[in-house]
Design a protein around this motif. Structure first.
Motif, mmCIF file in Angstrom:
data_model
loop_
_atom_site.group_PDB
_atom_site.id
_atom_site.type_symbol
_atom_site.label_atom_id
_atom_site.label_comp_id
_atom_site.label_asym_id
_atom_site.label_seq_id
_atom_site.Cartn_x
_atom_site.Cartn_y
_atom_site.Cartn_z
ATOM 1 N N PRO A 1 7.570 58.656 24.842
ATOM 2 C CA PRO A 1 6.409 57.811 25.174
ATOM 3 C C PRO A 1 5.233 58.656 25.637
ATOM 4 N N GLY A 2 4.059 58.234 25.233
ATOM 5 C CA GLY A 2 2.849 58.968 25.581
ATOM 6 C C GLY A 2 2.420 58.715 27.015
ATOM 7 N N VAL A 3 1.367 59.404 27.412
ATOM 8 C CA VAL A 3 0.837 59.255 28.762
ATOM 9 C C VAL A 3 -0.647 59.588 28.745
ATOM 10 N N ASP A 4 -1.384 58.926 29.594
ATOM 11 C CA ASP A 4 -2.797 59.234 29.790
ATOM 12 C C ASP A 4 -2.880 60.499 30.653
ATOM 13 N N PRO A 5 -3.393 61.615 30.116
ATOM 14 C CA PRO A 5 -3.431 62.867 30.898
ATOM 15 C C PRO A 5 -4.151 62.712 32.234
ATOM 16 N N ALA A 6 -5.210 61.926 32.253
ATOM 17 C CA ALA A 6 -5.953 61.749 33.501
ATOM 18 C C ALA A 6 -5.103 61.006 34.534
ATOM 19 N N GLU A 7 -4.344 60.009 34.061
ATOM 20 C CA GLU A 7 -3.492 59.244 34.974
ATOM 21 C C GLU A 7 -2.338 60.109 35.482
ATOM 22 N N LEU A 8 -1.800 60.953 34.593
ATOM 23 C CA LEU A 8 -0.723 61.852 35.002
ATOM 24 C C LEU A 8 -1.221 62.830 36.073
ATOM 25 N N LYS A 9 -2.410 63.356 35.884
ATOM 26 C CA LYS A 9 -2.973 64.290 36.867
ATOM 27 C C LYS A 9 -3.226 63.590 38.202
ATOM 28 N N GLY B 1 8.133 55.663 50.674
ATOM 29 C CA GLY B 1 9.446 56.129 50.228
ATOM 30 C C GLY B 1 9.853 55.497 48.911
ATOM 31 N N ILE B 2 9.569 54.188 48.771
ATOM 32 C CA ILE B 2 9.899 53.441 47.559
ATOM 33 C C ILE B 2 8.608 52.994 46.886
ATOM 34 N N TYR B 3 8.447 53.362 45.625
ATOM 35 C CA TYR B 3 7.277 52.940 44.844
ATOM 36 C C TYR B 3 7.774 52.070 43.692
ATOM 37 N N VAL B 4 7.290 50.842 43.636
ATOM 38 C CA VAL B 4 7.735 49.886 42.611
ATOM 39 C C VAL B 4 6.772 49.949 41.430
ATOM 40 N N ALA B 5 7.281 50.413 40.291
ATOM 41 C CA ALA B 5 6.468 50.561 39.078
ATOM 42 C C ALA B 5 6.636 49.306 38.227
ATOM 43 N N ASP B 6 5.959 48.246 38.626
ATOM 44 C CA ASP B 6 6.108 46.939 37.964
ATOM 45 C C ASP B 6 4.985 46.706 36.956
ATOM 46 N N THR B 7 4.874 47.622 36.004
ATOM 47 C CA THR B 7 3.879 47.503 34.939
ATOM 48 C C THR B 7 4.562 47.749 33.599
ATOM 49 N N ILE B 8 3.823 47.541 32.528
ATOM 50 C CA ILE B 8 4.349 47.686 31.171
ATOM 51 C C ILE B 8 3.858 49.000 30.568
ATOM 52 N N GLY B 9 4.745 49.686 29.859
ATOM 53 C CA GLY B 9 4.348 50.816 29.031
ATOM 54 C C GLY B 9 4.013 52.094 29.767
ATOM 55 N N GLU B 10 4.498 52.259 31.012
ATOM 56 C CA GLU B 10 4.155 53.461 31.774
ATOM 57 C C GLU B 10 5.356 54.348 32.080
ATOM 58 N N LEU B 11 6.498 54.077 31.455
ATOM 59 C CA LEU B 11 7.654 54.920 31.745
ATOM 60 C C LEU B 11 7.407 56.374 31.343
ATOM 61 N N GLY B 12 6.569 56.591 30.325
ATOM 62 C CA GLY B 12 6.239 57.956 29.938
ATOM 63 C C GLY B 12 5.623 58.738 31.085
ATOM 64 N N LEU B 13 4.837 58.061 31.905
ATOM 65 C CA LEU B 13 4.241 58.682 33.083
ATOM 66 C C LEU B 13 5.310 59.044 34.102
ATOM 67 N N PHE B 14 6.216 58.097 34.384
ATOM 68 C CA PHE B 14 7.186 58.308 35.456
ATOM 69 C C PHE B 14 8.310 59.258 35.042
ATOM 70 N N TYR B 15 8.678 59.261 33.762
ATOM 71 C CA TYR B 15 9.664 60.242 33.301
ATOM 72 C C TYR B 15 9.145 61.668 33.508
ATOM 73 N N ARG B 16 7.848 61.859 33.288
ATOM 74 C CA ARG B 16 7.266 63.192 33.407
ATOM 75 C C ARG B 16 7.166 63.652 34.864
ATOM 76 N N LEU B 17 7.173 62.701 35.783
ATOM 77 C CA LEU B 17 7.053 63.048 37.198
ATOM 78 C C LEU B 17 8.404 63.274 37.873
ATOM 79 N N ALA B 18 9.454 62.661 37.327
ATOM 80 C CA ALA B 18 10.757 62.673 37.993
ATOM 81 C C ALA B 18 11.616 63.847 37.548
ATOM 82 N N GLN B 19 12.397 64.346 38.465
ATOM 83 C CA GLN B 19 13.394 65.354 38.118
ATOM 84 C C GLN B 19 14.691 64.696 37.631
#
Length: 431
Positions: free
Chosen positions: A218-226, A305-323
């Protein structure tokens, strides 16, 4: 196939679904209140079109939900590149949003009609597809029977049939054979899927592999990732992706266990159904945490501590941030969610025991040490902590996962080769 009589069970289903169609307005209104339908597009669910049919040959591609739609998008892109007009249908709000953002511009999206004969006939009368490609295991009786009656070729792509579903169909062998004999070609994901379809009466079955392996990450918005990266900083990140009811509590407990040793851990929970975001946040609040919600345009800060990612189509962003990513639907008996996307992005995958939806994928990942099974909150905590403390282990598993999913690609080309005769045929008929 055309005109073949249906067995009694399917005739009873046809009658019952016709009667139930009278209740469709009430049922759809209920689903609107539950946030499961688009109130402006309810007519589509009764077979009424909301777009104009393009001239020329039309290929209808159907995927039930997000996973199926994502898996067929590369196939749709290839068809679009070759000049075929494509109608894409799905049955969920989230999948419609994925179609709107990721499908090629010329592709028409409609919600699939409910499986009542009148709705199906109205839909087919208008769209008159020349070829139908159904993803995975979408075997709706009225739909299949009506397509068979009209002589429209039907190909099951990325065909999947779990052992559980096969056993259910096997209790109604005449009905299974009557439906599956109307499938012109079944392109199965694996030998196990192929054998199940054959045993139930599917006449032509080929093995093409899993289209999900050929879906680009999945893609990601580079500005949002930064921007998000700056908000997270150097904090370790645990992602729980596509979670289902009954799993978030275990993730929150795992977070509490890990933070006794890694106090700055950020745990991101992305529920499979974003409308459950507030429910998930309330669970975190009840545990004494201070969650923040993506759906409210909130950002994590040092106290989150807990961030709820309750949006559509942004898993590409969170996969890139998580170990580390725990894939949902696997602690509860849902069957697991697709682990291929995080594997392609270098995120280590954890999963529960219930992964029959992607059994072959998880088996390959586990065998090659590209993923690990966990049973509960303590298991998640121990595995995630070990990975976050050992960069060499984390890198080994990430590399193994990437190599595994890359080696299993090629289904897209095999699928296109298999449907090529149908594409040539509808080209010739159009001329």
């Amino acid at each position: 196939m055309k005109g073949r009589a249906l067995p009694l069970t399917l005739r009873l289903y046809r009658g019952a679904s016709a009667a139930a169609s009278l209740l469709a307005p009430a049922w759809l209104s209920y689903r609107v209140r539950k946030g499961k339908e688009d109130p402006t597009r309810l007519a589509e669910r009764r077979g009424h079109p909301s777009a104009e049919r393009p001239d020329g040959p039309l290929v209808w591609v159907h995927g039930a939900s997000v996973g199926e739609v994502i898996s067929v998008l590369p196939l749709i892109e290839r068809l679009d590149q070759r000049g075929f007009k494509v109608l894409l249908t799905s049955g969920t709000l989230t999948s419609s949003r994925v179609a709107a953002t990721r499908a090629p511009p010329g592709v028409i999206h409609q919600f699939v009609p409910l499986d009542a004969r009148g709705f199906i006939a109205r839909f087919l009368d208008y769209w008159a597809p020349d070829l139908v490609l159904l993803a995975e295991s979408e075997l709706w009786p009225n739909l299949i029977a009506e397509l068979g009656r009209r002589g429209t070729p039907v190909v099951l792509v990325n065909g999947r049939l779990s052992e559980r579903s096969a056993k259910r169909w096997a209790r109604l062998p005449k009905s299974a054979r009557a439906l599956l004999s109307r499938i012109d070609l079944c392109l199965a994901q694996s030998e196990e899927d192929a054998e199940r379809y054959r045993s139930l009466g599917t006449p032509r079955v080929e093995i093409c592999g899993n289209l999900k392996f050929d879906v680009p990450p999945p893609g990601v918005d580079p500005a949002e990732l930064k921007r998000f990266g700056l908000a997270v900083g150097k904090r370790p990140v645990l992602l729980a992706a596509s979670t289902h009811e009954g799993e978030e509590g275990a993730i929150i407990e795992a977070h509490r266990i890990i933070t006794s040793r890694i106090p700055d851990l950020l745990t991101i929970i992305a529920p499979r159904h974003p409308e459950r975001g507030t429910e998930v946040a309330e669970l975190a609040e009840a545990a004494g945490l201070a969650p923040r919600q993506r759906g409210f345009d909130e950002w994590p800060d040092a106290d989150t501590g807990i961030y709820v990612a309750d949006t559509i189509g942004e898993l590409g962003l969170f996969y890139r941030l998580a170990q580390v990513a725990f894939m949902g639907g696997s602690l509860v008996e849902h069957g697991g969610q697709n682990p291929i996307e995080p594997a392609k992005l270098g995120t280590v995958v954890l999963h529960g025991p219930h992964v029959w939806n992607f059994a072959a994928v998880y088996d390959a990942l586990d065998t090659n040490e590209g993923a690990a099974e966990v049973a509960d909150a303590m298991g998640i905590a121990r595995a995630a902590y070990a990975l976050m403390q050992d960069s060499q282990l984390q890198g080994h598993m990430a590399d193994a996962a990437f190599a595994t999913v890359t080696a299993l690609g090629g289904a897209l080309d095999r699928t296109l080769s298999a449907i090529e005769p149908y594409l040539i045929q509808i080209r010739l008929e159009a001329r």
